[in-house]
Scaffold this active site. Structure first.
Site, mmCIF file in Angstrom:
data_model
loop_
_atom_site.group_PDB
_atom_site.id
_atom_site.type_symbol
_atom_site.label_atom_id
_atom_site.label_comp_id
_atom_site.label_asym_id
_atom_site.label_seq_id
_atom_site.Cartn_x
_atom_site.Cartn_y
_atom_site.Cartn_z
ATOM 1 N N ASP A 70 83.985 30.264 18.221
ATOM 2 C CA ASP A 70 85.411 29.966 18.203
ATOM 3 C C ASP A 70 86.094 30.485 16.935
ATOM 4 O O ASP A 70 85.436 30.907 15.979
ATOM 5 C CB ASP A 70 85.639 28.454 18.350
ATOM 6 C CG ASP A 70 84.711 27.623 17.454
ATOM 7 O OD1 ASP A 70 84.104 28.183 16.524
ATOM 8 O OD2 ASP A 70 84.593 26.411 17.694
ATOM 9 N N ASN A 141 84.116 13.573 17.574
ATOM 10 C CA ASN A 141 84.687 13.203 18.875
ATOM 11 C C ASN A 141 83.893 13.810 20.041
ATOM 12 O O ASN A 141 84.327 13.779 21.177
ATOM 13 C CB ASN A 141 86.156 13.650 18.958
ATOM 14 C CG ASN A 141 86.302 15.170 18.935
ATOM 15 O OD1 ASN A 141 85.334 15.902 18.755
ATOM 16 N ND2 ASN A 141 87.521 15.651 19.116
ATOM 17 N N HIS A 143 83.116 17.018 20.451
ATOM 18 C CA HIS A 143 83.441 18.395 20.854
ATOM 19 C C HIS A 143 82.285 19.344 20.539
ATOM 20 O O HIS A 143 81.491 19.101 19.627
ATOM 21 C CB HIS A 143 84.777 18.876 20.258
ATOM 22 C CG HIS A 143 84.802 19.204 18.804
ATOM 23 N ND1 HIS A 143 85.942 19.128 18.037
ATOM 24 C CD2 HIS A 143 83.837 19.635 17.936
ATOM 25 C CE1 HIS A 143 85.689 19.495 16.803
ATOM 26 N NE2 HIS A 143 84.408 19.810 16.706
ATOM 27 N N GLU A 148 87.469 20.272 23.219
ATOM 28 C CA GLU A 148 87.793 18.900 22.837
ATOM 29 C C GLU A 148 87.656 17.981 24.056
ATOM 30 O O GLU A 148 87.550 18.466 25.191
ATOM 31 C CB GLU A 148 89.240 18.859 22.312
ATOM 32 C CG GLU A 148 89.516 19.774 21.118
ATOM 33 C CD GLU A 148 89.010 19.196 19.788
ATOM 34 O OE1 GLU A 148 88.070 18.367 19.792
ATOM 35 O OE2 GLU A 148 89.570 19.585 18.741
HETATM 36 C C1 F6R Z 1 82.255 25.357 14.799
HETATM 37 C C2 F6R Z 1 82.497 24.505 15.953
HETATM 38 C C3 F6R Z 1 82.594 23.013 15.866
HETATM 39 C C4 F6R Z 1 81.685 22.378 14.819
HETATM 40 C C5 F6R Z 1 81.919 20.882 14.764
HETATM 41 C C6 F6R Z 1 81.098 20.220 13.674
HETATM 42 O O1 F6R Z 1 82.182 26.713 15.183
HETATM 43 O O2 F6R Z 1 82.659 25.048 16.986
HETATM 44 O O3 F6R Z 1 82.287 22.476 17.139
HETATM 45 O O4 F6R Z 1 80.356 22.658 15.126
HETATM 46 O O5 F6R Z 1 83.270 20.611 14.520
HETATM 47 O O6 F6R Z 1 81.563 20.661 12.436
HETATM 48 P P1 F6R Z 1 80.790 20.302 11.091
HETATM 49 O O7 F6R Z 1 79.459 20.995 11.173
HETATM 50 O O8 F6R Z 1 81.638 20.865 10.006
HETATM 51 O O9 F6R Z 1 80.653 18.826 11.065
#
Ligand code: F6R
Length: 245
Positions: A70, A141, A143, A148
């Protein structure tokens, strides 16, 4: 079926994930592994370990191809908080993975061309032979990528609106600047097509989402719960992230 492996700390998670990458890269050799990559704080120890193995042990990436999950939208690739910049800083600048074979959704494609660009991203994954090994983090959450809560299991690469909670967590990274309200992300169906998936989760704030995703029902309220339907998912957790199971 999901496998779950619990380690005492994040370094154990990183080593186990790096072992999976190394096995794939060495097995594929010149045929070229196709890697699915994530950003965020969770994979940083993994990327440090892959860079170390490349430098000190000659782990080769020269024949690999990568696809990131992403990117924020809109954002320029050279913006300090873009995922393109993150990947350069933490991984690509330190490896021999050719620039032409690193893919990240563009954060700059104007809306009229965006649906076509997303289809092109899906087509590029297919043309590379599909993703062999996808690494994921998980949001508090639930995701995965920027899918989301509410994202459909059949979703594909597309523009999405970020949750307020996701933007709030990113606020610190962006300093005083506003966090983009949207992003371009691989869809849940795109992710679920990877042949093998590693989900990395570390720290106590992930414990509730991890437990619900592994042990609860598959539901659009928790995107990571759809991973239950994938035949080869391994959850690599540190003890605090595993504590709610
Ligand atoms: C990143 C992504 C997100 C993260 C998630 C956890 O490319 O797609 O899904 O993996 O937000 O983020 P961290 O590792 O910073 O807690």
């Amino acid at each position: 079926m999901s496998r779950v492996e619990v380690f005492v700390d994040a370094a154990g998670v990183a080593r186990a994930a790096a072992d999976a990458f190394e096995a794939l890269l060495r097995e594929r050799g010149k045929d070229g592994a196709v890697l699915g990559l994530a950003t965020g704080s969770t994979p940083l120890p993994l990327y440090r370990e892959l860079v170390r193995r490349h430098r000190e042990e000659g782990l080769p990436f020269a024949h690999a191809t990568s696809f990131n999950l992403d990117e924020y939208w809109p954002i320029a690739p050279d913006h300090p908080r873009s995922f393109a910049r993150f990947m350069d800083e933490h991984l690509f600048d330190h490896l021999d993975l050719p620039a032409a074979r690193r893919h990240i959704p563009s954060g700059l494609t104007p809306v009229p061309g965006l649906a076509a660009a997303c289809q092109d991203y899906e087509a590029a994954i297919a043309a590379a032979g599909g993703i062999d090994l996808q690494v994921l983090g998980i949001g508090v959450n639930g995701h995965i990528g920027f899918n989301e809560p509410g994202a459909l299991p059949g979703s594909r690469t597309r523009m999405v609106e970020l949750d307020d909670s996701t933007r709030a967590r990113a606020r610190g990274d962006f300093g005083g600047e506003e966090v983009p309200a949207r992003a371009v992300t691989m869809g849940l169906a795109t992710i679920l097509e990877a042949r093998r998936i590693l989900v990395l989760a570390t720290g106590p704030d992930k414990a509730a989402a991890v437990a619900a995703a592994i042990d609860g029902p598959a539901t659009t309220a928790l995107p990571a719960s759809w991973l239950q339907q994938h035949p080869d998912v391994t959850w690599l957790l540190d003890a605090p992230a595993a504590a709610a199971r």
